[in-house]
Design a protein around this motif. Structure first.
Motif, PDB file in Angstrom:
ATOM      1  N   GLY A 260       0.598  -0.869   0.066  1.00  0.00           N
ATOM      2  CA  GLY A 260       0.311  -0.285  -0.212  1.00  0.00           C
ATOM      3  C   GLY A 260       0.947   0.937  -0.177  1.00  0.00           C
ATOM      4  N   PHE A 261       0.254   2.600   0.387  1.00  0.00           N
ATOM      5  CA  PHE A 261       0.648   3.096  -0.235  1.00  0.00           C
ATOM      6  C   PHE A 261      -0.457   4.674   1.197  1.00  0.00           C
ATOM      7  CE2 PHE A 261       1.133   2.523  -4.089  1.00  0.00           C
ATOM      8  CZ  PHE A 261       3.133   3.029  -4.894  1.00  0.00           C
ATOM      9  N   VAL A 262       1.159   5.096   1.795  1.00  0.00           N
ATOM     10  CA  VAL A 262       0.351   6.306   2.846  1.00  0.00           C
ATOM     11  C   VAL A 262       0.678   7.953   2.250  1.00  0.00           C
ATOM     12  CG1 VAL A 262       0.629   6.846   5.316  1.00  0.00           C
ATOM     13  CG2 VAL A 262       1.250   4.213   4.973  1.00  0.00           C
ATOM     14  N   LEU A 263       0.010   8.189   2.817  1.00  0.00           N
ATOM     15  CA  LEU A 263       0.573   9.971   2.848  1.00  0.00           C
ATOM     16  C   LEU A 263       0.251  10.715   3.909  1.00  0.00           C
ATOM     17  CD1 LEU A 263       1.034  12.142   0.548  1.00  0.00           C
ATOM     18  CD2 LEU A 263      -1.594  12.302   0.227  1.00  0.00           C
TER      19      LEU A 263
ATOM     20  N   SER B 136       3.734  20.604   5.780  1.00  0.00           N
ATOM     21  CA  SER B 136       4.128  19.466   4.921  1.00  0.00           C
ATOM     22  C   SER B 136       3.574  18.004   4.528  1.00  0.00           C
ATOM     23  CB  SER B 136       6.073  18.293   5.292  1.00  0.00           C
ATOM     24  OG  SER B 136       5.433  18.112   6.225  1.00  0.00           O
ATOM     25  N   ALA B 137       3.966  17.344   3.275  1.00  0.00           N
ATOM     26  CA  ALA B 137       3.563  16.075   2.423  1.00  0.00           C
ATOM     27  C   ALA B 137       4.365  14.651   1.504  1.00  0.00           C
ATOM     28  CB  ALA B 137       2.526  16.061   1.545  1.00  0.00           C
ATOM     29  N   HIS B 138       4.043  14.177   2.819  1.00  0.00           N
ATOM     30  CA  HIS B 138       5.239  12.628   2.860  1.00  0.00           C
ATOM     31  C   HIS B 138       4.178  11.407   1.874  1.00  0.00           C
ATOM     32  CE1 HIS B 138       8.951  15.432   4.719  1.00  0.00           C
ATOM     33  NE2 HIS B 138       7.828  15.392   5.481  1.00  0.00           N
TER      34      HIS B 138
ATOM     35  N   PRO C 109      10.061  10.051  -2.680  1.00  0.00           N
ATOM     36  CA  PRO C 109      10.205  11.459  -2.621  1.00  0.00           C
ATOM     37  C   PRO C 109       9.394  12.430  -3.850  1.00  0.00           C
ATOM     38  CG  PRO C 109      12.289  10.549  -3.342  1.00  0.00           C
ATOM     39  CD  PRO C 109      11.350   9.390  -3.222  1.00  0.00           C
ATOM     40  N   LEU C 110       8.435  13.082  -3.313  1.00  0.00           N
ATOM     41  CA  LEU C 110       7.890  13.233  -4.545  1.00  0.00           C
ATOM     42  C   LEU C 110       8.571  14.941  -5.438  1.00  0.00           C
ATOM     43  CD1 LEU C 110       5.002  13.793  -1.863  1.00  0.00           C
ATOM     44  CD2 LEU C 110       4.627  12.519  -4.032  1.00  0.00           C
ATOM     45  N   ALA C 111       8.858  14.632  -5.899  1.00  0.00           N
ATOM     46  CA  ALA C 111      10.257  15.369  -7.119  1.00  0.00           C
ATOM     47  C   ALA C 111       8.602  16.694  -7.226  1.00  0.00           C
ATOM     48  CB  ALA C 111      10.835  14.751  -7.763  1.00  0.00           C
ATOM     49  N   ASP C 112       7.676  16.507  -7.984  1.00  0.00           N
ATOM     50  CA  ASP C 112       6.972  17.654  -8.436  1.00  0.00           C
ATOM     51  C   ASP C 112       5.999  18.339  -7.688  1.00  0.00           C
ATOM     52  OD1 ASP C 112       7.949  16.066 -10.704  1.00  0.00           O
ATOM     53  OD2 ASP C 112       6.197  15.406 -11.031  1.00  0.00           O
ATOM     54  N   LEU C 113       6.509  17.985  -6.266  1.00  0.00           N
ATOM     55  CA  LEU C 113       5.966  18.784  -5.322  1.00  0.00           C
ATOM     56  C   LEU C 113       6.911  20.193  -4.699  1.00  0.00           C
ATOM     57  CD1 LEU C 113       3.133  18.983  -2.986  1.00  0.00           C
ATOM     58  CD2 LEU C 113       5.318  17.764  -1.742  1.00  0.00           C
ATOM     59  N   PRO C 114       6.065  21.680  -5.323  1.00  0.00           N
ATOM     60  CA  PRO C 114       6.820  22.350  -5.019  1.00  0.00           C
ATOM     61  C   PRO C 114       6.830  22.983  -3.803  1.00  0.00           C
ATOM     62  CG  PRO C 114       4.661  22.778  -6.417  1.00  0.00           C
ATOM     63  CD  PRO C 114       4.891  21.651  -5.963  1.00  0.00           C
ATOM     64  N   GLU C 115       8.608  23.543  -3.492  1.00  0.00           N
ATOM     65  CA  GLU C 115       8.459  23.555  -2.006  1.00  0.00           C
ATOM     66  C   GLU C 115       7.964  24.683  -1.512  1.00  0.00           C
ATOM     67  OE1 GLU C 115      12.714  24.330  -2.335  1.00  0.00           O
ATOM     68  OE2 GLU C 115      13.336  22.935  -3.334  1.00  0.00           O
ATOM     69  N   ASP C 116       7.474  25.638  -2.355  1.00  0.00           N
ATOM     70  CA  ASP C 116       6.493  26.245  -1.537  1.00  0.00           C
ATOM     71  C   ASP C 116       4.863  26.188  -2.004  1.00  0.00           C
ATOM     72  OD1 ASP C 116       6.084  26.911  -4.077  1.00  0.00           O
ATOM     73  OD2 ASP C 116       6.047  28.863  -4.272  1.00  0.00           O
TER      74      ASP C 116
END
Length: 374
Positions: A131-134, A140-142, A156-163
């Motif tokens: 499964g996945f856990v969000l 933050s989001a992981h 890693p959520l590479a497409d998640l904007p830092e801001d």
């Protein structure tokens, strides 16, 4: 412990493989370096037995030497021996070698024939616990991936904007209402949904359109906001109620697996209910001989089989008739495993379950595409 299991494509290739000189080896293994000598000795013994069986089957010397060379290369491959898990699955033929390190404990076995004995490997990978856990907080989001062979691992959520969290600080209506308070309270619902949409856009590429559940662990404000914007079909109804920042990855893994177990029980209960409804229509069977004929004819849509049923040995002919054997030999295979392979080969789905989860006192139960021809 290093684990590698076959992808769906690799599994299909193994199932479809045909060659008179096909050797399958399952060997209990260990990541402990001190066990290496024992494992290498066991593999040498299997190599010798396979050579004799291939010669007895009339396989020519060229093809026998190709397989012997593959065994020899494995013996001297340091990286291979440094990458052990609990079981080793080897598939050798003159055209190449496939090796998998499996986290499950598989019984030792050697088979020689015109196909690979994929059943035990299939058994180990079809009992999914994935499964996945969000996790989502104001800042933050992981995303974590759960696998049967390891604990929660962050993706890693590479497409998640830092801001991304700055979305929560935006002030709609010209700043006249719904401001973020000095106490750090989250912004109004419209910002919460927008924030969750940004997160979802970064998460979805890692999920695809698969069947793997996604479990949510979010703060009380953001949990309903994410569910409102969610478009992933397999978001679990149950979430982890604790604050994400209060859980270590190990604790997160434990909480998520409890939810996965409950989901699995729920899915099986629904499957059993559907099975009973279809039984009266003649499109659900559990008798081993009926399932064998249906699987061979390509009539099985879904198959559930007993995870621990490994005692039934023999062969199944091209008409689906079962020929039982008193024990395992180089030319026989597990009957239940072979049924699972035949169902997969014809586009069906399989699931390894515990005996108590099956509808009858039988190691198999199948839902058919159409009623069997009597």
């Amino acid at each position: 412990m290093k684990v590698n299991i076959p992808s769906d494509t690799e599994l299909a290739d193994l199932i479809e493989h045909r060659d008179p000189a096909s050797v399958t080896v399952y060997l209990p293994s260990s990541p402990v370096p001190a066990e290496r000598e024992r494992l290498q000795l066991a593999l040498r013994q299997h190599a010798k037995t396979a050579e004799n069986a291939l010669e007895a089957a009339g396989i020519d010397g060229h093809n026998r030497r190709a397989i012997a060379d593959s065994f020899d290369r494995l013996q001297t491959d340091r990286e291979f021996w440094d990458s052990q898990a609990r079981s080793l699955a080897l598939f050798l033929s003159p055209s190449g070698t496939h090796a998998f390190h499996v986290a499950n404990d598989l019984p030792e076995h050697l088979s020689v024939g015109d196909r690979f004995d994929v059943g035990p490997l299939l058994r180990s990978v079809s009992f999914a616990n994935e499964g996945f856990v969000l996790t989502i907080t104001q800042s933050s989001a992981h995303l974590y991936e759960l696998r049967a062979d390891r604990g929660a691992t962050e993706v890693p959520l590479a497409d998640l904007p830092e801001d991304a969290s700055e979305v929560l600080r935006q002030e709609p209506h010209g700043g006249q209402a719904d401001r973020v308070s000095d106490t750090g309270a989250l912004g109004p619902k419209i910002q919460q949904r927008k924030y969750c949409s940004v997160i979802q856009d970064a998460v979805l590429p890692h999920l695809g359109d698969d069947h793997i559940p996604l479990i949510l662990c979010a703060t009380d404000d953001l949990e309903p906001a994410y569910r409102e914007v969610n478009s992933y079909r397999h978001l679990a109804e149950a979430g982890i109620p604790q604050h994400p920042d209060s859980l270590t990855p190990k604790e997160l893994d434990r909480e998520a697996r409890a939810i996965l177990d409950a989901l699995y029980v729920q899915q099986l209960a629904g499957w059993k209910e559907r099975f009973e409804n279809l039984r009266g229509e003649g499109t659900a069977v559990s008798q081993l001989t009926e399932v064998a004929r249906a699987a061979t004819a390509g009539a099985v849509s879904e198959l559930c089989f007993d995870l621990e049923s490994t005692a039934l040995e023999g062969s199944i002919d091209d008409a689906g008739a079962i020929h039982p054997a008193t024990g395992a030999t180089h030319t026989t295979y597990g009957l239940i495993d072979e049924l699972a392979v035949r169902v997969l080969r014809t586009g069906g789905t399989v699931r390894a379950v515990r005996k108590g989860d099956l509808p009858d006192d039988s190691p198999v139960a199948a839902i058919l595409r159409y009623p069997p021809v009597r």
